[in-house]
Each structure stands twice: as C-alpha cells, then as structure tokens.
Scaffold this active site. Structure first.
Site, PDB file in Angstrom:
ATOM      1  N   ARG A  68       0.827  -1.212   0.000  1.00  0.00           N
ATOM      2  CA  ARG A  68       0.000   0.000   0.000  1.00  0.00           C
ATOM      3  C   ARG A  68       0.863   1.265   0.000  1.00  0.00           C
ATOM      4  NH1 ARG A  68      -2.986   2.931   3.680  1.00  0.00           N
ATOM      5  NH2 ARG A  68      -2.051   1.781   5.411  1.00  0.00           N
ATOM      6  N   LYS A  69       2.166   1.093  -0.181  1.00  0.00           N
ATOM      7  CA  LYS A  69       3.083   2.247  -0.249  1.00  0.00           C
ATOM      8  C   LYS A  69       3.044   2.840  -1.656  1.00  0.00           C
ATOM      9  CE  LYS A  69       6.196   0.443   3.312  1.00  0.00           C
ATOM     10  NZ  LYS A  69       7.558  -0.061   3.603  1.00  0.00           N
ATOM     11  N   THR A  70       1.873   3.337  -2.010  1.00  0.00           N
ATOM     12  CA  THR A  70       1.645   3.884  -3.344  1.00  0.00           C
ATOM     13  C   THR A  70       1.576   5.409  -3.281  1.00  0.00           C
ATOM     14  OG1 THR A  70      -0.711   3.499  -2.970  1.00  0.00           O
ATOM     15  CG2 THR A  70       0.466   1.852  -4.259  1.00  0.00           C
TER      16      THR A  70
END
Length: 293
Positions: free
Chosen positions: A141-143
């Site tokens: 989820r490190k977008t």
C-alpha cells in the site's frame, strides 16, 4: 481473456479529468498558438519494457477530443533489438492540434509510470519463478496518493498481485496496532468483532512465537516481517508442520525485499512475498509523442 480495463471502477474517469485540470488550471496559451487544425501524432516506445496503462492514455485523449489507435497490446513487451533507430511505433493519435498537445504530457507521464511498475513487477516475478517459487508476488500500500489505481493496475499487468487496495480491503494488524491494543490475541478479537466473515485479517509478527499466537487467535494471514532468509525458511516450515490440519492460514514474507536480495527468501512454505520495490522508485518506460510532419 477479459481486458484489464474491465477492472476499473466508475470513479476512474473523473481522476483523469482532475489530472488535466491540474496541468491546465486556467488558460492554455500554447493551445491558442496551434489552434484546432487536424493533426496525427505517433506514440513511440523508446526503451524496453512492458506496456501498461492504455485505458488511462485513451481517456486523457478522449477528454481532449482525440482518438487513439494502438499497434501494441496491453502487457506486450517493447523490444528494440530489431529497431535501427532505437524506437518502435506503439500507437497513433489523431485530433485537433490543441487537443494532442493538451493531453500529451499527462498521457505520457501516466503511461510511462504505469509501464515502469508493470516492467519491474514482471522482472521480479520472472526471477522468483526461475528460482522455483510457486507462490504470489505482491505489491504493498506504499503507493502514490492520488495515483494508487494506476500503480496497482500496473502491478496486475506485470503479473504481480496488488495486495490490499486500501484500509477497507483487509485488516492488517501491524506492530503499532498490537502495541496499542495490548496483545495480538486482543487485536485479532477486536478486528473479528467488526470485520465480519468476508474480510480477512492479517497480523504482522516479529517471531515464531508471535506467529503461533496470531494463528491461534484466528488470523487468516501471518506476515513474517524482517526475518532473514534462513529464518524465514525455518519458521515457515515449522509453522506449517505444527498447525497442519488444525488451522488454515497463509504465510507472507515482507520487509526490505528487492530484486537483488529476494532469492534467499524463496521457500514454498511461504505463500506470499510482498515488496514495495516493484512500484516505489522504479524506472519509467520511455515514450514520446510526435506530431507527424
């Protein structure tokens, strides 16, 4: 096979509108210069990689009054080995000159970024398969805020799993959640009380003992975080043997994994290898759009 575009939610087209509004918030001075004369432009692929992001490229130009004809499929590889001038024709875009130039940079940025994510995803998947890994490679989820849909889409085109889409997609209880609640057992019980039967619960653990606690509490997925390669293999084998026939769970490994260091973690007792390295800081695929003279 269905197009990846069929995955996209109804809300994605207004995102494209917002990108265009960000790029041209008031007057289009250069557009005044070129006007509405009909023109044809060529999209060139100028570096090797996987093509990903066609729906976003198309929608940018649709909103600018232009049409796109593709000469390469989504997910296909740009191969420059047979190109004497170092570029390959990827698509043809037609429309008013102002529309072509209005959409050019937004479309190219999106396509280049999405294709870069797909390319790196495909590279790491291929490396894991060559090493004998049969499980899932997933992103994280490190977008980029506001650009998650494109990056997750690129992972899928590249053959990786997008992992959870957002905080509502799965309950992931990390160290901060556990410390705040008091224990893994209490944190899982609280999550189960509200998440219902349809939402999986994942727990991040730092040791085999914590993994046992998470499994006993009913976690669906256990993440072995920041283990060594040997530590992963020992813990994964031990956990799968000890809980065989008692509890069903998936094992995930994460924590600083990259293309250059992931191979020692290959172990088919591990169901998922997750990494942000397939979408954070990856090189873009180089494209250009040139109006035909």
């Amino acid at each position: 096979m269905s197009s990846y575009a069929h995955l996209l939610p109804p809300s994605w087209k207004p995102q494209v509108t917002a990108w265009l509004a960000e790029d041209t918030p008031s007057f289009d001075y250069a557009g005044f210069v070129v006007g509405e004369a009909p023109r044809t432009a060529t999209l060139w692929g100028k570096s090797e990689g996987i093509i990903a992001g066609r729906p976003f490229f198309d929608e940018v130009f649709t909103q600018c009054g232009c049409a796109v004809e593709w000469h390469a499929e989504e997910g296909s590889r740009i191969d420059l080995s047979a190109s004497p001038d170092g570029k390959i024709k990827i698509a043809t875009v037609t429309g008013p000159a102002r529309g072509l130039l209005l959409g050019e940079r937004v479309a190219l940025n999106t396509l280049a970024r999405c294709s870069g994510v797909a390319t790196q995803s495909e590279r790491v998947v291929a490396k894991l398969r060559k090493a004998g890994y049969r499980g899932v490679l997933a992103g994280t989820r490190k977008t980029t805020p506001g650009f998650r849909l494109v990056e997750k889409y690129g992972m899928l085109v590249g053959g990786a799993d997008g992992h959870r889409m957002d905080l509502s997609a799965m309950v992931m209880l990390k160290d901060n959640h556990v410390w705040s609640r008091g224990s893994i057992t209490e944190a899982v019980a609280a999550a189960k009380a509200v998440a219902g039967f349809s939402v999986k619960i994942e727990v991040e653990v730092q040791s085999e003992a914590e993994a046992d606690e998470a499994i006993a509490a009913g976690a669906d997925v256990v993440m072995l975080d920041n283990f060594t390669g040997d530590g992963v293999k020992i813990a994964a084998r031990s956990l799968k043997q000890r809980w065989a026939g008692k509890k069903h769970f998936l094992l995930e490994v994460s924590g600083g994994l990259r293309e250059d260091n992931v191979e020692p973690y290959v172990c088919n007792d591990v169901d998922i290898i997750s990494t942000s390295s397939i979408h954070q800081g990856v090189p873009h695929v180089d494209f250009s759009l040139k109006i035909n003279h």
